[in-house]
Design a protein around this motif. Structure first.
Motif, PDB file in Angstrom:
ATOM      1  N   SER A  74       0.840  -1.204   0.000  1.00 56.24           N
ATOM      2  CA  SER A  74       0.000   0.000   0.000  1.00 56.24           C
ATOM      3  C   SER A  74       0.874   1.252   0.000  1.00 56.24           C
ATOM      4  N   GLU A  75       2.119   1.089   0.400  1.00 58.01           N
ATOM      5  CA  GLU A  75       3.055   2.213   0.430  1.00 58.01           C
ATOM      6  C   GLU A  75       3.885   2.283  -0.846  1.00 58.01           C
ATOM      7  N   ARG A  76       3.503   1.460  -1.799  1.00 57.89           N
ATOM      8  CA  ARG A  76       4.332   1.333  -2.990  1.00 57.89           C
ATOM      9  C   ARG A  76       4.767   2.656  -3.610  1.00 57.89           C
ATOM     10  N   SER A  77       6.053   2.725  -3.922  1.00 51.64           N
ATOM     11  CA  SER A  77       6.515   3.759  -4.845  1.00 51.64           C
ATOM     12  C   SER A  77       7.139   2.996  -6.003  1.00 51.64           C
ATOM     13  N   MET A  78       6.956   3.488  -7.207  1.00 54.19           N
ATOM     14  CA  MET A  78       7.534   2.780  -8.350  1.00 54.19           C
ATOM     15  C   MET A  78       9.052   2.761  -8.230  1.00 54.19           C
ATOM     16  N   TYR A  79       9.637   3.733  -7.524  1.00 55.39           N
ATOM     17  CA  TYR A  79      11.086   3.720  -7.356  1.00 55.39           C
ATOM     18  C   TYR A  79      11.525   2.497  -6.545  1.00 55.39           C
ATOM     19  N   SER A  80      10.756   2.187  -5.496  1.00 57.15           N
ATOM     20  CA  SER A  80      11.152   1.029  -4.677  1.00 57.15           C
ATOM     21  C   SER A  80      10.950  -0.279  -5.451  1.00 57.15           C
ATOM     22  N   VAL A  81       9.944  -0.314  -6.307  1.00 62.89           N
ATOM     23  CA  VAL A  81       9.750  -1.487  -7.166  1.00 62.89           C
ATOM     24  C   VAL A  81      10.933  -1.609  -8.122  1.00 62.89           C
ATOM     25  N   PHE A  82      11.288  -0.477  -8.699  1.00 58.22           N
ATOM     26  CA  PHE A  82      12.418  -0.437  -9.629  1.00 58.22           C
ATOM     27  C   PHE A  82      13.689  -0.937  -8.938  1.00 58.22           C
ATOM     28  N   GLN A  83      13.937  -0.439  -7.746  1.00 53.90           N
ATOM     29  CA  GLN A  83      15.138  -0.825  -7.011  1.00 53.90           C
ATOM     30  C   GLN A  83      15.145  -2.315  -6.691  1.00 53.90           C
ATOM     31  N   ALA A  84      13.993  -2.819  -6.258  1.00 51.92           N
ATOM     32  CA  ALA A  84      13.925  -4.249  -5.925  1.00 51.92           C
ATOM     33  C   ALA A  84      14.194  -5.094  -7.160  1.00 51.92           C
ATOM     34  N   ALA A  85      13.626  -4.674  -8.299  1.00 48.94           N
ATOM     35  CA  ALA A  85      13.810  -5.440  -9.531  1.00 48.94           C
ATOM     36  C   ALA A  85      15.259  -5.347 -10.011  1.00 48.94           C
ATOM     37  N   GLU A  86      15.787  -4.140 -10.052  1.00 50.20           N
ATOM     38  CA  GLU A  86      17.137  -3.945 -10.583  1.00 50.20           C
ATOM     39  C   GLU A  86      18.172  -4.655  -9.725  1.00 50.20           C
ATOM     40  N   HIS A  87      17.928  -4.679  -8.436  1.00 54.64           N
ATOM     41  CA  HIS A  87      18.882  -5.319  -7.548  1.00 54.64           C
ATOM     42  C   HIS A  87      18.897  -6.831  -7.766  1.00 54.64           C
ATOM     43  N   ALA A  88      17.722  -7.359  -8.109  1.00 56.20           N
ATOM     44  CA  ALA A  88      17.609  -8.816  -8.269  1.00 56.20           C
ATOM     45  C   ALA A  88      18.072  -9.294  -9.641  1.00 56.20           C
ATOM     46  N   ILE A  89      17.973  -8.419 -10.636  1.00 55.34           N
ATOM     47  CA  ILE A  89      18.348  -8.829 -11.999  1.00 55.34           C
ATOM     48  C   ILE A  89      19.857  -8.737 -12.162  1.00 55.34           C
ATOM     49  N   GLY A  90      20.489  -9.838 -12.521  1.00 58.75           N
ATOM     50  CA  GLY A  90      21.924  -9.822 -12.754  1.00 58.75           C
ATOM     51  C   GLY A  90      22.256  -9.015 -13.993  1.00 58.75           C
ATOM     52  N   VAL A  91      23.528  -8.727 -14.176  1.00 65.87           N
ATOM     53  CA  VAL A  91      23.969  -8.013 -15.371  1.00 65.87           C
ATOM     54  C   VAL A  91      24.707  -9.014 -16.244  1.00 65.87           C
ATOM     55  N   GLY A  92      24.388  -8.998 -17.537  1.00 69.05           N
ATOM     56  CA  GLY A  92      25.102  -9.856 -18.482  1.00 69.05           C
ATOM     57  C   GLY A  92      24.957 -11.335 -18.180  1.00 69.05           C
ATOM     58  N   GLY A  93      23.808 -11.733 -17.681  1.00 70.87           N
ATOM     59  CA  GLY A  93      23.577 -13.143 -17.432  1.00 70.87           C
ATOM     60  C   GLY A  93      24.157 -13.657 -16.127  1.00 70.87           C
ATOM     61  N   ALA A  94      24.927 -12.820 -15.407  1.00 71.76           N
ATOM     62  CA  ALA A  94      25.496 -13.242 -14.123  1.00 71.76           C
ATOM     63  C   ALA A  94      24.579 -12.744 -13.004  1.00 71.76           C
ATOM     64  N   SER A  95      24.098 -13.661 -12.170  1.00 73.47           N
ATOM     65  CA  SER A  95      23.156 -13.232 -11.130  1.00 73.47           C
ATOM     66  C   SER A  95      23.877 -12.465 -10.020  1.00 73.47           C
TER      67      SER A  95
END
Lengths: 220, 220
Positions: A74-95
């Motif tokens: 309920s407190e969602r900010s799209m920035y926090s969603v973005f951060q959670a996603a970006e942090h979890a997605i590896g770069v260049g196939g490396a997790s």
């Protein structure tokens, strides 16, 4: 609609969809009879997002749950969603990014500071870029400032385009879906287009008549 | 110098170096005694290049030989060396690009034409970029022209920097080494820096106070 229809629209198998529902990544449908459950557009959107997180983004079920709980908060900010996603997605196939050298990390951090970017040191891109710099150093190429500057300018140009693309979507599920897919596919799109641009620059720098020496200046 | 010294300078094992000599990727040293062979700077340069082709570029022995035979040809042009190397180096870790859809290939080809690039349709970047576009299409994002334009501009910026970096090297072996390493590591460097730039753009587009709706315009 039936679950088979939802699956067709999302390009996932029925067994995968049922698994995601059981794991509570996708909300349950409404039971409309002894043997029938009804699904709607909201299931299509969420299942597509889950597919993007897991299949395109390479997230574990647990990591996908964290991103979705940010999105559903309920407190969602799209920035926090973005951060959670970006942090979890590896770069260049490396997790998980291997750490770069302190020198290389320092150079990338200095670049971020010089470009005035609001980026944090836990961003997985920092080590990924630093390790690339370390690779250059190992062949005696020290990536001068103007080289890194060109990369930073290019990254700023595409990041702006990526975020403006998000603004074309209204529903948070759809925004999050494009965030994840765009983060992963944007790298691929850029790597492909860069190859085409490299060929063009090579043709200019190494004219066909050239046989021995690389020219310092490009012919007009 | 001894082969062990050459290997130390190049960061390869002695057994790998001997294998590359046997496979004729690296020229033999000069026999200076019953049990001694002498190597010089030319072996260091060539062994580093072979390492770049095989370890960084992911080329097979046969593909590396083709690049080296271009390089050693009396008719050599650096452009033909570049073409041989670029053609052999996969994009994004894939040695062979899966073909993109005709529609996506057509859009990338049109972009190349619009930017006036001297690039050919057998460039592996074409299918790689086209497949990324197909991925966007599958989530209902049709990558408008201004989006692709930003990617093309960014690619042109870094390709120019990449080729200017080559002009800082004199020896053809060293130029070829940086070509190969730069093609592979440039993608990684850019992917990392892009993540940092994305975080900055996300902070601007999704201000922390924002809780529900994405803003269409960015705050100044």
């Amino acid at each position: 609609m039936k679950i088979s229809e939802v699956c067709r629209l999302c390009g996932v198998t029925v067994s995968a969809a049922k698994y995601y529902v059981r794991e509570q990544l996708v909300h349950e449908g409404v039971r409309v009879g002894a043997n029938q459950t009804s699904y709607d557009e909201s299931h299509v959107r969420r299942l597509r997002l889950v597919r993007a997180l897991i299949e395109t983004g390479g997230l574990s079920i647990a990591a996908a749950k964290r991103v979705l709980s940010e999105l559903d908060s309920s407190e969602r900010s799209m920035y926090s969603v973005f951060q959670a996603a970006e942090h979890a997605i590896g770069v260049g196939g490396a997790s998980v990014a291997q750490p770069g050298s302190e020198v290389a990390r320092g150079r990338i951090a200095a670049l971020v500071a010089e470009w005035g970017w609001a980026a944090t040191l836990d961003n997985p891109g920092l080590d990924f870029a630093a390790r690339a710099l370390d690779g250059y150093t190992s062949i005696g190429f020290d990536a001068p400032h103007e080289y890194l500057a060109a990369y930073a300018d290019a990254a700023a140009t595409i990041a702006r385009a990526d975020l403006l693309a998000l603004a074309t979507r209204e529903h948070p599920d759809l925004i999050a879906e494009l965030m994840v897919v765009g983060t992963v596919l944007g790298d691929a799109l850029l790597a492909g287009i860069r190859r085409l641009a490299l060929q063009n620059e090579a043709a200019a720098l190494f004219p066909p008549t050239e046989t021995t020496q690389i020219r310092k200046e490009r012919p007009e």
